[in-house]
Design a protein around this motif. Structure first.
Motif, PDB file in Angstrom:
ATOM      1  N   TYR A 159       0.949  -1.359   0.205  1.00 25.14           N
ATOM      2  CA  TYR A 159      -0.165   0.062  -0.052  1.00 25.14           C
ATOM      3  C   TYR A 159       0.917   1.244   0.128  1.00 25.14           C
ATOM      4  O   TYR A 159       1.736   1.321   0.821  1.00 25.14           O
ATOM      5  CB  TYR A 159      -0.864   0.124   1.318  1.00 25.14           C
TER       6      TYR A 159
ATOM      7  N   CYS B 259       0.477   5.119   0.827  1.00 23.76           N
ATOM      8  CA  CYS B 259      -0.125   5.839   1.690  1.00 23.76           C
ATOM      9  C   CYS B 259       0.383   7.461   1.583  1.00 23.76           C
ATOM     10  O   CYS B 259       1.674   7.633   1.399  1.00 23.76           O
ATOM     11  CB  CYS B 259      -0.322   5.359   3.172  1.00 23.76           C
ATOM     12  N   THR B 260      -0.441   8.320   1.702  1.00 15.47           N
ATOM     13  CA  THR B 260      -0.259   9.718   1.525  1.00 15.47           C
ATOM     14  C   THR B 260      -1.338  10.564   2.224  1.00 15.47           C
ATOM     15  O   THR B 260      -2.329  10.163   2.210  1.00 15.47           O
ATOM     16  CB  THR B 260      -0.053   9.985  -0.210  1.00 15.47           C
ATOM     17  N   GLN B 261      -0.473  11.475   2.438  1.00 19.28           N
ATOM     18  CA  GLN B 261      -1.659  12.655   3.239  1.00 19.28           C
ATOM     19  C   GLN B 261      -1.911  13.932   2.214  1.00 19.28           C
ATOM     20  O   GLN B 261      -2.306  14.898   2.971  1.00 19.28           O
ATOM     21  CB  GLN B 261      -1.000  13.112   4.687  1.00 19.28           C
ATOM     22  N   ASN B 262      -1.441  13.837   1.236  1.00 23.02           N
ATOM     23  CA  ASN B 262      -1.808  15.039   0.356  1.00 23.02           C
ATOM     24  C   ASN B 262      -3.301  15.078  -0.095  1.00 23.02           C
ATOM     25  O   ASN B 262      -4.056  13.966   0.225  1.00 23.02           O
ATOM     26  CB  ASN B 262      -0.776  14.681  -1.110  1.00 23.02           C
ATOM     27  N   TYR B 263      -3.507  16.223  -0.386  1.00 21.52           N
ATOM     28  CA  TYR B 263      -4.873  16.636  -0.797  1.00 21.52           C
ATOM     29  C   TYR B 263      -5.475  15.732  -1.823  1.00 21.52           C
ATOM     30  O   TYR B 263      -4.762  15.869  -3.022  1.00 21.52           O
ATOM     31  CB  TYR B 263      -5.087  17.989  -0.797  1.00 21.52           C
TER      32      TYR B 263
ATOM     33  N   ASN C 116      -1.738  20.239   4.686  1.00 22.81           N
ATOM     34  CA  ASN C 116      -1.918  18.848   4.738  1.00 22.81           C
ATOM     35  C   ASN C 116      -2.050  18.081   6.034  1.00 22.81           C
ATOM     36  O   ASN C 116      -2.351  16.790   5.862  1.00 22.81           O
ATOM     37  CB  ASN C 116      -0.903  18.097   3.819  1.00 22.81           C
TER      38      ASN C 116
ATOM     39  N   ASN D  26      -5.177  16.568   6.608  1.00 21.03           N
ATOM     40  CA  ASN D  26      -5.802  15.570   5.793  1.00 21.03           C
ATOM     41  C   ASN D  26      -5.933  14.249   5.956  1.00 21.03           C
ATOM     42  O   ASN D  26      -5.109  13.776   6.868  1.00 21.03           O
ATOM     43  CB  ASN D  26      -5.210  15.625   4.351  1.00 21.03           C
ATOM     44  N   PRO D  27      -7.013  13.423   5.903  1.00 17.44           N
ATOM     45  CA  PRO D  27      -6.845  11.793   6.185  1.00 17.44           C
ATOM     46  C   PRO D  27      -5.720  11.321   5.364  1.00 17.44           C
ATOM     47  O   PRO D  27      -5.310  11.786   4.201  1.00 17.44           O
ATOM     48  CB  PRO D  27      -8.393  11.433   5.979  1.00 17.44           C
ATOM     49  N   ILE D  28      -5.431  10.124   5.730  1.00 15.73           N
ATOM     50  CA  ILE D  28      -4.244   9.308   5.121  1.00 15.73           C
ATOM     51  C   ILE D  28      -5.121   8.530   4.169  1.00 15.73           C
ATOM     52  O   ILE D  28      -5.928   7.765   4.519  1.00 15.73           O
ATOM     53  CB  ILE D  28      -3.241   8.554   6.116  1.00 15.73           C
ATOM     54  N   VAL D  29      -4.724   8.581   2.790  1.00 14.99           N
ATOM     55  CA  VAL D  29      -5.390   7.841   1.718  1.00 14.99           C
ATOM     56  C   VAL D  29      -3.970   6.790   1.475  1.00 14.99           C
ATOM     57  O   VAL D  29      -3.116   7.187   1.078  1.00 14.99           O
ATOM     58  CB  VAL D  29      -5.814   8.682   0.642  1.00 14.99           C
ATOM     59  N   CYS D  30      -4.575   5.477   1.341  1.00 13.28           N
ATOM     60  CA  CYS D  30      -3.689   4.498   0.929  1.00 13.28           C
ATOM     61  C   CYS D  30      -4.241   3.845  -0.532  1.00 13.28           C
ATOM     62  O   CYS D  30      -5.574   3.725  -0.513  1.00 13.28           O
ATOM     63  CB  CYS D  30      -3.824   3.357   1.955  1.00 13.28           C
TER      64      CYS D  30
END
Length: 557
Positions: A154, A156-160, A188, A191-195
């Motif tokens: 996975y 994962c990033t916290q970018n918008y 950022n 921001n939620p962490i999106v994986c």
């Protein structure tokens, strides 16, 4: 013409040499010469041929040039079962005192230079290429080159991540009038962490893409001419992993209940008592590889002529927080808390954790209270008030809270099913009508510190009202919206469908709240799973049957 010569050794005192010349049969001339060798030796020539005794002169052919002292090239080849195998070649050159080149090939135990390559398919975990250069026992250069398909992982990033549709900006503090441009700065940090799943691999993926619970692909059993079933039914006491002999088992749960009802038919009285000794015991039920946890609460015995049976009844392991295993109490929230915090307070020091999958909101101080209720009963009151349902996962001791309708009936057509079944795996199919008035609006209100909202179905006039909903937990518009959505989802023309399915590796247990896709004969639709009843039993001939009967609500919106 003839020439004759005689030879005698030292013991001979006289040697005669005679030479005769003749022509035809007549001797025309004759000369005689006598001499003795004993008194004096005028000329003596000796030639000896020998191999071992001769020491006078040694003539040896070698590969060399005289000024060189030593130069050696050594080539060694080693492979795993061999301990030593080498070939030596020597030659010499000018002006060099000493020079040595070592080339070593090894797999595990060599230290001078190592070449290692590992390859595993399809589950590739590592592959590397190591080179070591060593001079006089010290490593002078080290280089590692990773090589091979990368494993799935996975990213994962916290970018918008821009959402679809419009973006609404809400400002809480009043703005101060000022001249010039207004600059908005976004960070950022919140921001939620999106994986995102990276399947890995190189030019060819290492493994096929397998759908998980986080993907939008439904779990679909393959169509086959025949299905080879290997049913499994096991029961273990959790405290010491002791296996309990059982003949049959049933496990049933629905959306409106917080625990499953479990029944075990034990093979003997001893097996029944093992789950009741020292009080209710936790047990693990394994059916075709799927683990279900429960709490054995009551035991019974039935005897008839030539036949006896011993039965255990219980509920899911969350029953530890219910009567009679937990004491009832009364409670009023004295401070303002979120709805998730109210549930977490009931789970403190119980070993259970919360997975809250609904919209959170705040509950003011004194707005929520209950009298003489166990922790799980208080949690069920909160969740039911906001239109949710409970599912306890005994394998991780996690209590899941999610909406009763994860997908509303008017949005099912564009939703992706969690599990899809077809008539090749459907063993039994039946349906009955379950229609209610088609309401499109409902009033939802709280009590003393609550709010009052009219929840209307989008795209309708909101002129057909359902019965009003009053609950003290309705203290926010988000609470009213979730409860009103659940009430409107129950309205309209519906059909209650019962489907009997097997339990296989590619057809798991269909839990309540699962969106099920069904292809039955010429009819294809999607429905919400309302209940599931799992049964497993051994027959008289020793064979075993495992079935799940799924209750599905089909909506005609």
């Amino acid at each position: 013409m003839a020439l004759a010569a005689r030879y005698r050794r030292a013991a001979i005192k006289q040697q005669l040499v005679t030479a005769n010349w003749q022509s035809g049969n007549d001797i025309t001339a004759q000369v005689r010469m006598r001499f003795s060798s004993a008194p004096a030796i005028i000329l003596n020539t000796t030639a000896n041929w020998a191999i071992t005794p001769v020491k006078q002169q040694h003539w040896q052919l070698g590969w060399q040039v005289i000024p060189l002292q030593q130069q050696q090239v050594k080539l060694r080849w080693r492979q795993l079962p061999l301990q030593q195998q080498h070939t030596l070649t020597h030659w010499r050159m000018a002006a060099l005192k000493q020079q040595q080149n070592v080339a070593t090939w090894g797999v595990s135990a060599l230290h001078t230079q190592q070449l290692q390559t590992g390859y595993i398919y399809p589950g590739i975990t590592a592959k590397r290429f190591d080179l070591l250069w060593r001079t006089d026992g010290e490593v002078t250069r080290y280089y590692r080159l990773p090589y091979g398909p990368r494993p799935p992982s996975y990213i994962c990033t916290q970018n918008y991540v821009p959402p679809s549709g419009k973006v609404t900006l809400r400002f809480i503090d009043p703005a101060q009038p000022q001249q010039g441009n207004v600059t908005l700065r976004f960070s950022n940090a919140n921001n939620p962490i999106v994986c995102v799943l990276d399947n890995g691999g190189g030019l060819m993926p290492p493994s096929p893409e397998v759908p998980t619970i986080d993907t939008s692909r439904p779990i679909r059993p393959a169509r086959r001419r025949s299905y080879i079933m290997q049913p499994q039914l096991r029961c273990y006491r959790v405290s010491d992993n002791l296996e309990i002999n059982i003949i049959s088992a049933s496990w049933a749960i629905n959306r409106s209940s917080w625990a499953a009802n479990i029944t075990l038919n034990c093979g003997s009285r001893i097996d029944r008592d093992r789950l009741l000794t020292g009080g209710p015991q936790l047990f693990k039920l394994v059916v075709n590889g799927y683990e279900l946890f429960g709490l054995a609460e009551n035991g019974s015995m039935s005897h008839s002529f030539g036949q006896s049976s011993w039965t255990i009844t219980g509920r899911s392991s969350i029953a530890e927080l219910a009567s009679p295993n937990a004491a009832a109490r009364s409670y009023t929230n004295t401070t303002s808390k979120s709805v998730a915090a109210l549930i977490t307070d009931e789970l403190d020091n119980t070993g259970w954790s919360l997975n809250f999958d609904m919209l959170p909101f705040n509950v003011p101080a004194g707005a929520f209270s209950y009298q003489n209720k166990t922790p799980i009963e208080a949690i069920a009151q909160i969740v039911a008030g906001i239109g949710g349902m409970l599912y306890p996962d005994g394998s991780t001791n996690t209590l899941h809270v999610k909406p009763q309708w994860p997908v509303v009936p008017w949005g099912i057509t564009i939703a992706t099913a969690d599990v899809a079944v077809h008539d090749d795996v459907i063993l039994n199919y039946s349906e009955s009508p379950a229609s209610t008035p088609a309401c499109n609006a409902v009033f939802v209100r709280g009590e003393q510190q609550g709010v009052e909202c009219k929840v209307r179905r989008s795209g309708t006039a909101g002129d057909v009202l359902a019965n009003d909903i009053v609950d003290p937990i309705i203290t926010d518009q988000l609470a009213a919206r979730q409860r009103g959505t659940a009430e409107l989802a129950e309205c309209g023309r519906k059909t209650q469908i019962s489907i009997t399915l097997p339990v296989m590796q590619d057809l798991p247990l269909c839990l309540p709240g699962t969106l099920l896709g069904v292809a039955w004969q010429t009819d294809i639709y999607k429905g919400m799973v309302d209940s599931v009843n799992l049964t497993a039993s051994r027959n008289n001939d020793g064979s075993m049957t495992v079935r799940q009967t799924v209750g599905v609500i089909r909506s005609y919106e």
